[in-house]
Design a protein around this motif. Structure first.
Motif: not given
Lengths: 504, 121
Positions: A101, A128, A234
């Protein structure tokens, strides 16, 4: 009791506030509505349902397909199709893959990701983990700058809680899928937001980009297939899984689905964080959600996409905000920084500000960015100092074209954008600086000049406030400013009750 | 956590606990994202705790939350009395806290000049 009820009546409902009316909150749904340090509150608000659905009712390929169908595009700037990106990493051979990320939010005036990390950290973890399942990765990294200590604290706590409750770790929801998350604290170099530099930094190397291909989906972190997305990307995923791709794709425009979070800053009344459906106009965001420009000033433009983006002039504020319209206008979606400017902003100075930033943040690896941005900045500096030369605009354009075409990474390739877009829409301001040694906005100190118009009533207030006695004139007669003495502090402009003193 | 049913059961349990907390007492929510803290959120939090102790108010739960978006109006403090709308106060300073506690929490009257908006649950 009636009295008490009446006191409530006088307070407007959130939904009737212009700030909230046109917002649609998916990513920010929980921000401000729950304690981010209590995992149970996230669960109450539907948290980890998407992970459970993905793991127990969908195959990894189903998840990739659902994200593809939703039309989600990367929220970090580029706008690449997220489902497509996931499918590349999913196709790469395992067994070891990574999910990364990018929380290295560094654009001046941008704080979208920080607010999500601080206000709803579990949403990122869930997104995630779902990505890990989809592409076959068992490990993930969150790359977050150390300047976000509160975000890092809440992320660490959230990871610990999720591990304790079985949302991260081994054999999640009784399946053979395992997923572990780590945080890598970055030292705040802007270039580390570029994916290859970011991965180098996680690996403990100096944060510098490398040429692509190979793309991270083929060879990423430690040479393994890696999928990198931004925080907001995400954070959209759990909603897509629980509500379905069709529901999600119904929001936004044909090619830009869903919502976008913007950090609204600058000369706007409602400074803050907003989430609006794609396709909304800049005018709606700035004048309705944002509440317009303070102090009755005139709107001049909005810088979107930070130092990589461009400005949208007043003539284009009725255009929809979506990836493609913004590119057409010479700007870009970027990560969501939206800096509003009023009539007092000098567009040459604005371009200089952003170029100062990118020039300082250039890692120095490739020549076009290292040398080119330096030369561009020198030209901009001399223009704003009143030393601009004939041919400077052409030289800026030539440099910009070459840097865009030849720089190694996104930082350099997009660095000239603020210059190009201000040249496109505010070329006359550059010309005024160079040819007339005049700053139309009156912002460039070296070029500012103040004069008193016929509206002067001779009240002498300006004369009294002037710290250097540059103003002369008899009472009730037109006053005048001695430009040789004036230090351009602007005190007289603010004091004049008749708006008779103008700068420019 | 083995099945989706486990998760849903847990959600119901947590929700029941939260609902009973909401029904039995007042919730006071303070915006403590970076924007809230920068505007003085922690000082407001301290003032709230002092004021609650002063009045010996034991049925008030103080909760922190993240950025709701109205950064310009931070520090934001919300008051929710059982069964009543959630009222958001903006630009709250430690000096405003006694008024909010005495007027709204104790007497149930909204402090109109500080109120920004309300959410009917």
């Amino acid at each position: 009791m009636t009295d008490v009820n009446k006191t409530y009546e006088s307070v407007p409902l959130y939904n009737d506030l212009s700030f909230f009316k046109k917002q649609q909150r998916l990513v920010l749904a929980n921000c401000g509505f729950m304690d981010p340090e209590v995992i149970e509150e996230y669960i109450i608000r539907g948290g980890y349902e998407a992970l459970a659905i993905a793991l127990t009712k969908m195959s990894p390929a189903d998840v990739v397909e659902e994200v593809k169908k939703s039309g989600l595009r990367g929220r970090g700037g580029g706008g690449f199709a997220t489902g497509m990106k996931w499918s590349f990493a999913a196709k790469s051979p395992g067994p070891k893959k990574y999910v990364v990320c990018n929380a290295d939010e560094g654009d001046p005036g941008a704080f979208m990701d920080r607010s999500v990390l601080e206000g709803d950290p579990h949403k990122l973890l869930e997104g995630m983990a779902i990505c890990g399942y989809a592409i076959g990765a068992d490990e993930g990294y969150i790359y977050c700058r150390a300047e976000y200590p509160l975000a890092i604290k809440r992320l660490k706590l959230a990871i610990k809680q999720a591990e304790d409750m079985g949302f991260l770790g081994d054999n999640l929801f009784g399946t053979n899928f395992s997923f572990h998350l780590k945080i890598k604290e970055g030292a705040g170099a802007f270039v580390c937001g570029e994916e290859t530099a970011l991965m180098a930094s996680i690996e403990g190397k100096r944060g510098m980009p490398r040429p692509r291909p190979p793309f991270p989906a083929i060879s990423g972190l430690w040479g393994k297939p890696t999928n990198i997305n931004n925080v907001e990307t995400f954070a959209n995923v759990p909603t897509i899984i629980t509500k379905g791709a069709d529901w999600y794709a119904a929001i936004g425009t044909e090619k830009s689905k869903g919502t976008k979070v913007f950090a609204l800053t600058g000369k706007v009344n409602n400074t803050g964080l907003v989430e609006v459906p794609m396709g909304i106009t800049m005018k709606e965001v700035i004048f309705e959600v944002g509440g317009g420009i303070p102090n009755g000033k005139k709107f001049k433009g909005a810088q979107i996409g930070g130092p990589s983006g461009g400005c949208i002039p007043e003539s284009l504020i009725n255009n929809p905000i979506d990836y493609d319209s913004l590119i057409q206008a010479g700007a870009m979606m970027g990560s969501g920084g939206l800096v509003v400017m009023d009539e007092d902003t000098c567009m040459v100075d604005l371009a200089r500000f952003f170029l100062t930033f990118t020039q300082a943040e250039s890692c120095g690896k490739c020549t076009p960015c290292r040398e080119g941005t330096k030369r561009m900045l020198e030209i901009l500096n001399r223009i704003t100092e009143g030393k601009g030369k004939a041919g400077d605009i052409a030289l800026l354009e030539d440099l910009a074209k070459n840097i865009k075409a030849t720089a190694l990474c996104g930082l350099g390739q997009t660095a000239p954008n603020p210059v190009l877009s201000t040249l496109r829409y505010f070329r006359h301001e550059y010309e005024a600086h160079i040819n007339e040694k005049r700053c139309p906005a009156g912002a460039c100190g070296a070029l500012a000049s103040f004069s008193i118009t016929e509206a002067c009533k001779g009240c002498s207030l300006c004369k009294k406030v002037c710290p250097v006695n540059a103003i002369s004139g008899e009472a009730k007669a037109l006053h005048a400013i001695n430009k040789d003495v004036c230090i351009k502090c602007g005190a007289c402009v603010e004091k004049c009750p008749f708006k008779a003193i103008i700068k420019g | 956590m083995k099945t989706i049913e486990d998760l849903r059961r847990l959600r119901e349990e947590c929700k029941a606990k939260l609902d009973s907390r909401k029904a039995s007492g007042v919730q006071l929510i303070i915006g403590l994202g970076t924007c809230g803290i920068a505007a003085g959120g922690k000082e407001v939090m301290n003032a709230v705790n002092d004021e609650l102790a002063k009045h010996n108010l034991k049925n008030v739960t103080v909760i922190q939350t993240g950025c709701i978006g109205m950064c310009e109006q931070e520090v934001l403090v919300d008051v929710v009395r059982p069964g009543e709308p959630r009222v958001t106060y903006g630009h709250v300073t430690p000096g405003d806290v006694p008024k909010i506690v005495e007027e709204h929490i104790i007497n149930g009257r909204v402090v109109a000049d500080l109120a920004v908006g309300k959410i009917a649950d």
